[in-house]
Design a protein around this motif. Structure first.
Motif, mmCIF file in Angstrom:
data_model
loop_
_atom_site.group_PDB
_atom_site.id
_atom_site.type_symbol
_atom_site.label_atom_id
_atom_site.label_comp_id
_atom_site.label_asym_id
_atom_site.label_seq_id
_atom_site.Cartn_x
_atom_site.Cartn_y
_atom_site.Cartn_z
ATOM 1 N N SER A 25 85.838 48.392 59.420
ATOM 2 C CA SER A 25 84.840 49.059 58.740
ATOM 3 C C SER A 25 84.314 50.338 60.011
ATOM 4 O O SER A 25 83.988 51.433 59.347
ATOM 5 C CB SER A 25 83.368 48.330 58.277
ATOM 6 O OG SER A 25 82.961 47.539 59.664
ATOM 7 N N SER A 26 84.491 49.912 61.116
ATOM 8 C CA SER A 26 84.199 51.030 62.237
ATOM 9 C C SER A 26 85.015 52.178 61.785
ATOM 10 O O SER A 26 84.540 53.403 62.135
ATOM 11 C CB SER A 26 84.554 50.464 63.623
ATOM 12 O OG SER A 26 85.647 50.012 63.615
ATOM 13 N N ARG A 27 86.358 52.040 61.506
ATOM 14 C CA ARG A 27 87.181 53.235 61.195
ATOM 15 C C ARG A 27 86.874 53.992 60.032
ATOM 16 O O ARG A 27 86.826 55.123 59.910
ATOM 17 C CB ARG A 27 88.797 52.860 61.182
ATOM 18 C CG ARG A 27 89.100 52.384 62.685
ATOM 19 C CD ARG A 27 90.703 52.433 62.822
ATOM 20 N NE ARG A 27 91.285 53.498 62.026
ATOM 21 C CZ ARG A 27 91.922 54.771 62.894
ATOM 22 N NH1 ARG A 27 91.515 54.789 64.057
ATOM 23 N NH2 ARG A 27 92.570 55.317 62.403
ATOM 24 N N VAL A 28 86.521 52.965 59.045
ATOM 25 C CA VAL A 28 85.968 53.901 57.629
ATOM 26 C C VAL A 28 84.850 54.764 58.024
ATOM 27 O O VAL A 28 84.917 55.823 57.761
ATOM 28 C CB VAL A 28 85.586 52.807 56.815
ATOM 29 C CG1 VAL A 28 84.929 53.348 55.323
ATOM 30 C CG2 VAL A 28 86.859 51.936 56.201
ATOM 31 N N VAL A 29 83.743 54.218 58.753
ATOM 32 C CA VAL A 29 82.420 55.050 59.030
ATOM 33 C C VAL A 29 83.029 56.131 59.890
ATOM 34 O O VAL A 29 82.413 57.359 59.525
ATOM 35 C CB VAL A 29 81.637 53.983 60.149
ATOM 36 C CG1 VAL A 29 80.800 55.064 60.769
ATOM 37 C CG2 VAL A 29 80.846 52.963 59.305
ATOM 38 N N GLU A 30 83.984 56.337 60.765
ATOM 39 C CA GLU A 30 84.354 57.250 61.298
ATOM 40 C C GLU A 30 85.489 58.269 60.562
ATOM 41 O O GLU A 30 85.921 59.261 60.994
ATOM 42 C CB GLU A 30 85.251 57.021 62.653
ATOM 43 C CG GLU A 30 84.282 56.378 63.710
ATOM 44 C CD GLU A 30 85.283 55.781 64.808
ATOM 45 O OE1 GLU A 30 86.417 55.794 64.677
ATOM 46 O OE2 GLU A 30 84.721 55.219 65.655
ATOM 47 N N GLY A 31 85.730 57.877 59.256
ATOM 48 C CA GLY A 31 86.322 58.596 58.430
ATOM 49 C C GLY A 31 88.106 58.364 58.341
ATOM 50 O O GLY A 31 88.735 58.782 57.733
ATOM 51 N N GLY A 32 88.300 56.953 59.007
ATOM 52 C CA GLY A 32 89.572 56.726 58.855
ATOM 53 C C GLY A 32 89.897 56.087 57.688
ATOM 54 O O GLY A 32 89.241 55.325 57.275
ATOM 55 N N LEU A 33 91.237 56.275 57.310
ATOM 56 C CA LEU A 33 91.658 55.811 56.162
ATOM 57 C C LEU A 33 92.709 54.585 56.371
ATOM 58 O O LEU A 33 92.953 53.756 55.610
ATOM 59 C CB LEU A 33 92.492 56.730 55.336
ATOM 60 C CG LEU A 33 91.785 58.070 54.740
ATOM 61 C CD1 LEU A 33 92.722 58.846 54.010
ATOM 62 C CD2 LEU A 33 90.646 57.627 53.969
ATOM 63 N N TYR A 34 93.158 54.403 57.650
ATOM 64 C CA TYR A 34 94.133 53.475 57.958
ATOM 65 C C TYR A 34 93.869 52.600 59.296
ATOM 66 O O TYR A 34 93.272 53.268 59.972
ATOM 67 C CB TYR A 34 95.534 54.077 58.271
ATOM 68 C CG TYR A 34 96.151 54.943 56.878
ATOM 69 C CD1 TYR A 34 96.570 54.361 55.739
ATOM 70 C CD2 TYR A 34 96.061 56.322 56.996
ATOM 71 C CE1 TYR A 34 97.054 55.122 54.760
ATOM 72 C CE2 TYR A 34 96.464 57.124 55.751
ATOM 73 C CZ TYR A 34 97.057 56.461 54.721
ATOM 74 O OH TYR A 34 97.510 56.924 53.745
ATOM 75 N N PRO A 35 94.354 51.468 59.434
ATOM 76 C CA PRO A 35 94.307 50.711 60.629
ATOM 77 C C PRO A 35 94.932 51.683 61.910
ATOM 78 O O PRO A 35 95.610 52.776 61.575
ATOM 79 C CB PRO A 35 94.803 49.508 60.379
ATOM 80 C CG PRO A 35 95.197 49.343 58.911
ATOM 81 C CD PRO A 35 95.144 50.748 58.573
#
Length: 93
Positions: A25-35
């Motif tokens: 979820s921390s990557r999603v919040v930053e706009g990341g789509l992938y691990p």
């Protein structure tokens, strides 16, 4: 691992769902789509395990117990190991 002769829509969907589950979820919040790429090996392993299960359950893969799948995936994964480089010895005359 599953010895399938085809890749079904269900297998693609299982891979996509597992990939989405593995995005923190921390990557999603930053706009990341992938691990993170640092997690590539672990993510690939988890996707493979799920795809083998779906192949088996949909009748296109070989019959493998849930307990065996992770071990077989681990065994089948390429391990990047390299022999130490040693320069050739040349004699000058």
């Amino acid at each position: 691992v599953s010895e399938t002769r085809e890749v079904t829509d269900a297998m693609f969907l299982a891979a996509a769902k597992k990939l989405a589950e593995m995005v923190p979820s921390s990557r999603v919040v930053e706009g990341g789509l992938y691990p993170s790429q640092n997690d590539l090996r672990m993510v690939s392993r988890e996707i493979a395990i799920e795809v083998v299960r779906v192949a088996r359950d949909s009748g296109v893969g070989r019959v493998i117990s849930d307990e065996e799948i992770p071990m077989l995936v681990d065994y089948s994964m390429w391990e990047p190991t390299y022999v130490e480089y040693k320069p050739a010895v040349t004699e000058h005359t």
